[in-house]
Design an enzyme around this catalytic site. Structure first.
Site, PDB file in Angstrom:
ATOM      1  N   TYR A 194      -6.431   0.769  -1.088  1.00 53.72           N
ATOM      2  CA  TYR A 194      -6.699   0.063   0.167  1.00 53.72           C
ATOM      3  C   TYR A 194      -5.416  -0.389   0.835  1.00 53.72           C
ATOM      4  CZ  TYR A 194     -11.692  -0.034  -0.704  1.00 53.72           C
ATOM      5  OH  TYR A 194     -13.012   0.334  -0.889  1.00 53.72           O
ATOM      6  N   GLY A 231      -2.010   0.905  -0.126  1.00 58.26           N
ATOM      7  CA  GLY A 231      -1.040   1.993   0.029  1.00 58.26           C
ATOM      8  C   GLY A 231      -1.402   2.933   1.173  1.00 58.26           C
ATOM      9  N   THR A 265       0.442  -7.568  -4.864  1.00 60.06           N
ATOM     10  CA  THR A 265       0.577  -9.023  -4.991  1.00 60.06           C
ATOM     11  C   THR A 265       0.894  -9.344  -6.451  1.00 60.06           C
ATOM     12  OG1 THR A 265      -1.016  -9.297  -3.227  1.00 60.06           O
ATOM     13  CG2 THR A 265      -0.636 -11.210  -4.646  1.00 60.06           C
ATOM     14  N   GLU A 322      -8.992  -6.475   5.088  1.00 57.67           N
ATOM     15  CA  GLU A 322      -9.817  -5.278   5.226  1.00 57.67           C
ATOM     16  C   GLU A 322     -10.760  -5.445   6.414  1.00 57.67           C
ATOM     17  OE1 GLU A 322     -11.522  -4.015   1.457  1.00 57.67           O
ATOM     18  OE2 GLU A 322      -9.646  -4.525   0.461  1.00 57.67           O
ATOM     19  N   ASN A 330      -2.967 -16.684   0.385  1.00 55.23           N
ATOM     20  CA  ASN A 330      -4.350 -16.353   0.022  1.00 55.23           C
ATOM     21  C   ASN A 330      -5.083 -17.574  -0.520  1.00 55.23           C
ATOM     22  OD1 ASN A 330      -4.393 -13.767   0.896  1.00 55.23           O
ATOM     23  ND2 ASN A 330      -4.469 -12.791  -1.107  1.00 55.23           N
ATOM     24  N   CYS A 361      -9.027  -9.779  -3.730  1.00 54.86           N
ATOM     25  CA  CYS A 361      -7.794 -10.558  -3.885  1.00 54.86           C
ATOM     26  C   CYS A 361      -7.949 -12.071  -3.981  1.00 54.86           C
ATOM     27  CB  CYS A 361      -6.841 -10.211  -2.749  1.00 54.86           C
ATOM     28  SG  CYS A 361      -6.268  -8.517  -2.909  1.00 54.86           S
TER      29      CYS A 361
HETATM   30  P1  NAD Z   1      -6.601  -0.185  -5.243  1.00 57.46           P
HETATM   31  O1  NAD Z   1      -7.208  -0.262  -6.587  1.00 57.46           O
HETATM   32  O2  NAD Z   1      -7.433   0.224  -4.081  1.00 57.46           O
HETATM   33  O3  NAD Z   1      -5.368   0.849  -5.288  1.00 57.46           O
HETATM   34  C1  NAD Z   1      -4.409   0.894  -6.288  1.00 57.46           C
HETATM   35  C2  NAD Z   1      -4.093   2.349  -6.615  1.00 57.46           C
HETATM   36  O4  NAD Z   1      -3.002   2.385  -7.544  1.00 57.46           O
HETATM   37  C3  NAD Z   1      -5.257   3.098  -7.294  1.00 57.46           C
HETATM   38  O5  NAD Z   1      -5.623   4.220  -6.485  1.00 57.46           O
HETATM   39  C4  NAD Z   1      -4.687   3.510  -8.650  1.00 57.46           C
HETATM   40  O6  NAD Z   1      -5.136   4.796  -9.091  1.00 57.46           O
HETATM   41  C5  NAD Z   1      -3.192   3.531  -8.379  1.00 57.46           C
HETATM   42  N1  NAD Z   1      -2.370   3.418  -9.578  1.00 57.46           N
HETATM   43  C6  NAD Z   1      -2.495   2.547 -10.619  1.00 57.46           C
HETATM   44  N2  NAD Z   1      -1.518   2.770 -11.537  1.00 57.46           N
HETATM   45  C7  NAD Z   1      -0.767   3.790 -11.060  1.00 57.46           C
HETATM   46  C8  NAD Z   1       0.394   4.484 -11.554  1.00 57.46           C
HETATM   47  N3  NAD Z   1       0.970   4.141 -12.715  1.00 57.46           N
HETATM   48  N4  NAD Z   1       0.909   5.482 -10.807  1.00 57.46           N
HETATM   49  C9  NAD Z   1       0.321   5.837  -9.630  1.00 57.46           C
HETATM   50  N5  NAD Z   1      -0.758   5.227  -9.119  1.00 57.46           N
HETATM   51  C10 NAD Z   1      -1.305   4.217  -9.826  1.00 57.46           C
HETATM   52  O7  NAD Z   1      -5.926  -1.604  -4.987  1.00 57.46           O
HETATM   53  P2  NAD Z   1      -5.523  -2.242  -3.558  1.00 57.46           P
HETATM   54  O8  NAD Z   1      -6.675  -2.961  -2.984  1.00 57.46           O
HETATM   55  O9  NAD Z   1      -4.823  -1.216  -2.747  1.00 57.46           O
HETATM   56  O10 NAD Z   1      -4.504  -3.363  -4.055  1.00 57.46           O
HETATM   57  C11 NAD Z   1      -3.227  -3.017  -4.564  1.00 57.46           C
HETATM   58  C12 NAD Z   1      -2.360  -4.255  -4.552  1.00 57.46           C
HETATM   59  O11 NAD Z   1      -2.188  -4.712  -3.209  1.00 57.46           O
HETATM   60  C13 NAD Z   1      -2.937  -5.451  -5.328  1.00 57.46           C
HETATM   61  O12 NAD Z   1      -1.876  -6.137  -5.943  1.00 57.46           O
HETATM   62  C14 NAD Z   1      -3.520  -6.301  -4.240  1.00 57.46           C
HETATM   63  O13 NAD Z   1      -3.540  -7.669  -4.606  1.00 57.46           O
HETATM   64  C15 NAD Z   1      -2.570  -6.079  -3.096  1.00 57.46           C
HETATM   65  N6  NAD Z   1      -3.162  -6.323  -1.775  1.00 57.46           N
HETATM   66  C16 NAD Z   1      -4.353  -5.739  -1.440  1.00 57.46           C
HETATM   67  C17 NAD Z   1      -4.900  -5.966  -0.175  1.00 57.46           C
HETATM   68  C18 NAD Z   1      -6.218  -5.357   0.229  1.00 57.46           C
HETATM   69  O14 NAD Z   1      -6.635  -5.586   1.358  1.00 57.46           O
HETATM   70  N7  NAD Z   1      -6.899  -4.604  -0.606  1.00 57.46           N
HETATM   71  C19 NAD Z   1      -4.214  -6.759   0.754  1.00 57.46           C
HETATM   72  C20 NAD Z   1      -2.990  -7.321   0.389  1.00 57.46           C
HETATM   73  C21 NAD Z   1      -2.477  -7.080  -0.895  1.00 57.46           C
HETATM   74  C1  UGA Z   2      -7.606 -11.503   2.585  1.00 57.40           C
HETATM   75  C2  UGA Z   2      -6.557 -12.162   3.493  1.00 57.40           C
HETATM   76  O1  UGA Z   2      -7.208 -12.559   4.714  1.00 57.40           O
HETATM   77  C3  UGA Z   2      -5.414 -11.206   3.809  1.00 57.40           C
HETATM   78  O2  UGA Z   2      -4.423 -11.866   4.573  1.00 57.40           O
HETATM   79  C4  UGA Z   2      -4.817 -10.709   2.496  1.00 57.40           C
HETATM   80  O3  UGA Z   2      -3.796  -9.746   2.752  1.00 57.40           O
HETATM   81  C5  UGA Z   2      -5.896 -10.068   1.655  1.00 57.40           C
HETATM   82  O4  UGA Z   2      -6.947 -11.037   1.406  1.00 57.40           O
HETATM   83  C6  UGA Z   2      -5.408  -9.625   0.310  1.00 57.40           C
HETATM   84  O5  UGA Z   2      -4.433 -10.126  -0.203  1.00 57.40           O
HETATM   85  O6  UGA Z   2      -6.104  -8.740  -0.214  1.00 57.40           O
HETATM   86  P1  UGA Z   2      -9.623  -9.814   2.897  1.00 57.40           P
HETATM   87  O7  UGA Z   2     -10.012 -10.277   1.539  1.00 57.40           O
HETATM   88  O8  UGA Z   2      -9.535  -8.360   3.151  1.00 57.40           O
HETATM   89  O9  UGA Z   2      -8.185 -10.436   3.295  1.00 57.40           O
HETATM   90  O10 UGA Z   2     -10.648 -10.402   3.976  1.00 57.40           O
HETATM   91  P2  UGA Z   2     -10.848 -11.853   4.640  1.00 57.40           P
HETATM   92  O11 UGA Z   2     -11.129 -11.663   6.066  1.00 57.40           O
HETATM   93  O12 UGA Z   2      -9.763 -12.787   4.285  1.00 57.40           O
HETATM   94  O13 UGA Z   2     -12.195 -12.353   3.963  1.00 57.40           O
HETATM   95  C7  UGA Z   2     -12.249 -12.698   2.589  1.00 57.40           C
HETATM   96  C8  UGA Z   2     -13.616 -13.238   2.250  1.00 57.40           C
HETATM   97  O14 UGA Z   2     -13.791 -14.542   2.793  1.00 57.40           O
HETATM   98  C9  UGA Z   2     -14.774 -12.395   2.775  1.00 57.40           C
HETATM   99  O15 UGA Z   2     -15.785 -12.340   1.811  1.00 57.40           O
HETATM  100  C10 UGA Z   2     -15.233 -13.163   4.012  1.00 57.40           C
HETATM  101  O16 UGA Z   2     -16.569 -12.935   4.341  1.00 57.40           O
HETATM  102  C11 UGA Z   2     -14.988 -14.590   3.558  1.00 57.40           C
HETATM  103  N1  UGA Z   2     -14.800 -15.536   4.682  1.00 57.40           N
HETATM  104  C12 UGA Z   2     -13.716 -15.425   5.488  1.00 57.40           C
HETATM  105  C13 UGA Z   2     -15.727 -16.537   4.880  1.00 57.40           C
HETATM  106  O17 UGA Z   2     -16.733 -16.658   4.140  1.00 57.40           O
HETATM  107  N2  UGA Z   2     -15.529 -17.433   5.907  1.00 57.40           N
HETATM  108  C14 UGA Z   2     -14.453 -17.332   6.736  1.00 57.40           C
HETATM  109  O18 UGA Z   2     -14.345 -18.184   7.654  1.00 57.40           O
HETATM  110  C15 UGA Z   2     -13.525 -16.310   6.520  1.00 57.40           C
END
Ligand code: NAD
Ligand code: UGA
Length: 468
Positions: free
Chosen positions: A12, A14, A131, A170, A233, A285
């Protein structure tokens, strides 16, 4: 010459981040690699059936894939070819041993760092995109720059480790990436560290400065950058738990949480965002990062701070239990064999992601009560099926949940509709048609307060909300 970029981890974070980096830097080659071959195949799918649903993502990938963005499973070749390595692998909560249930599981991160070291033949900037707990960069730098023999100077490639946490949410990822409030880059305060920070800042500035304005690119030391991400967060999650705590009090007193939030949020010191009461926060997260903060506080002996942050998670869990308790009371203290249609399984609207979704926990609690559950969601049904596979097996006492594309079909013969995700399509459904097909008395529990209650009551529904 522009430095090539690789991102390890095509999830999500990358996928969308690198797609936008490639869009805004057409003169840089950007590669995204992953050990998960199915995921990479989906990123490369000829008809753009991408592995994640995110509004606007497909358009960006269509523009850049094959131009300067490439997805591959050949991790080693990509590392060799690149000067900048973003690491966006998953960092889930550790479920075993020391710190179980709280600390981040860093095994994927460390394996990646060891691989980068083993493969590299030239100096590289290694960027933490995942993170991570504070001070992970120091551990990574020790692994990457460790000499072959103790006491020897390392004569291999040098690695500078930076922290560049991602703040996108997201559902709005592409907009958040194109117009970020800020980009944060933390680096060591050494000449190499400062040069590396400047290089990453130039990536975010985009070609000819087309992307993030310089004043929005904030630089700090590495530890501040790592901690800022967890703190940001935790603050957002805390606001959601705080308004949900107020919601319970509103239900008990006759106040209306949406009115309270609207007026409270009009104070510019408080602000209107993240004050929407609901079923509690989900997503991969918030819970993981708050628990990680709790673990860090405990590790440093800050037990009262740890307890404070733990309260945010406890309040969130309680919110989902409250939903089931209220359904129970409202449905005459027995739920067994009643049918409840769950509208929405994604953790928020505009995503198919179901990680830590409040709907998942509520469905499990209802399943324990032997409810007949039908789940509908426009984007998250395949993830829902995967998440709930264990309660869908044959031969269990509780009826297996059903997964239904059409919300009208899901609600047919149901005793209640439980709205869990605020998809825009739900307020626009033909609720009179839904009412006509349900068992009576027909209940709607709108946990997102997004439906028109008055209209529903006029149709004949009994309506429950959160915080009203
Ligand atoms: P994800 O599970 O969707 O993606 C991670 C990917 O890394 C997977 O596809 C996995 O196969 C791959 N992977 C794991 N080990 C590996 C290796 N050794 N070599 C190559 N690939 C490998 O996770 P995500 O949601 O993208 O989150 C990743 C990080 O980003 C987390 O630390 C998360 O906290 C942070 N983050 C996520 C969001 C979000 O919106 N999802 C937002 C901000 C920060
Ligand atoms: C959250 C942060 O908003 C991002 O800045 C951060 O990068 C990300 O986590 C992360 O590190 O993964 P995300 O989890 O994708 O983003 O979505 P949010 O919009 O923050 O919502 C998180 C949850 O809180 C959802 O279940 C949403 O429905 C809930 N929410 C949000 C509420 O119930 N009330 C609100 O007022 C806002």
């Amino acid at each position: 010459m522009n430095k090539n970029i690789v991102c390890i981890g095509a999830g999500y974070i990358g996928g969308p981040t690198m797609a936008v980096i490639a869009k805004m830097n057409p003169d840089r080659k950007v590669m995204v690699v992953d050990i998960n071959a199915d995921r990479i195949a989906a990123w490369n799918s000829p008809d753009f059936e991408l592995p994640i649903y995110e509004p606007g993502l497909e358009e960006v990938v269509r523009e850049v894939r094959g131009r300067n963005l490439f997805f591959s499973t050949d991790i080693d070749s990509a590392i060799l070819e690149c000067d900048i390595v973003f690491v966006g692998v998953n960092t889930p909560t550790k479920m075993f041993g020391r710190g179980a249930g709280r600390a981040s599981d860093l095994q994927y991160w460390e394996a990646t760092a060891r691989n980068i070291k083993a493969i590299s033949k030239s100096d590289k900037i290694v960027v933490e995109k995942s993170t991570l707990p504070v001070r992970t960069a120091a551990a990574m730098s020790s692994i990457l720059n460790c000499p072959a023999m103790p006491g020897e100077a390392s004569d291999g490639p040098r690695f500078t480790v930076l922290s560049n946490p991602e703040f996108l949410a997201e559902g709005t990822a592409i907009n958040d990436l194109l117009k970020p409030d800020r980009v944060l880059i933390g680096g060591p305060q050494t000449p190499e560290g400062e040069a590396a920070v400047a290089e990453i800042a130039s990536v975010y500035a985009g070609k000819d400065g087309c992307w993030v304005p310089r004043e929005r690119i904030l630089t700090t030391n590495v530890w501040s950058a790592e901690l800022t991400k967890l703190a940001a967060n935790a603050m957002l999650a805390q606001r959601v738990s705080s308004i949900n705590a107020i919601a319970g009090l509103c239900e008990a007193t006759g106040a209306d949480v949406d009115e309270v939030a609207r007026v409270m949020g009009a104070d510019h010191r408080i602000g209107a965002k993240f004050l929407k009461a609901g079923p509690g926060f989900g997503g991969s997260c918030f819970k993981k990062d708050v628990l990680n903060l709790v673990y860090l506080c405990e590790t440093f002996g800050l037990h009262t701070a740890a307890e404070y942050w733990y309260g945010v998670v406890k309040m969130n869990d309680h919110q989902q239990e409250r939903i089931v308790t209220r359904l129970f009371k409202e449905m005459f203290n027995t739920l067994a064999n009643k049918k409840i249609a769950v509208f929405g399984f994604a953790f928020k609207a505009d995503t198919g992601d179901t990680r830590e979704t409040p709907a998942g926990r509520v469905v499990r609690l209802l399943n324990e009560e032997h409810v007949r559950i039908s789940i509908t969601d426009p984007k998250a049904l395949s993830n829902a099926k995967r998440d709930l596979a264990d309660i869908c097996r044959e031969g269990l006492a509780a009826p297996a949940p059903l997964f239904v594309d059409d919300p009208y079909e899901a609600a047919r013969d149901a005793d209640a509709v439980l709205l869990m995700t605020d998809w825009k399509l739900y307020p626009n459904l033909d609720w009179a048609r839904i009412f006509a097909s349900m068992r009576k008395p027909a209940l709607v529990f709108d946990t997102r307060n997004c439906l028109d209650d008055e209209k529903l009551r006029t149709i004949g529904f009994k309506v429950l909300n959160v915080g009203k």
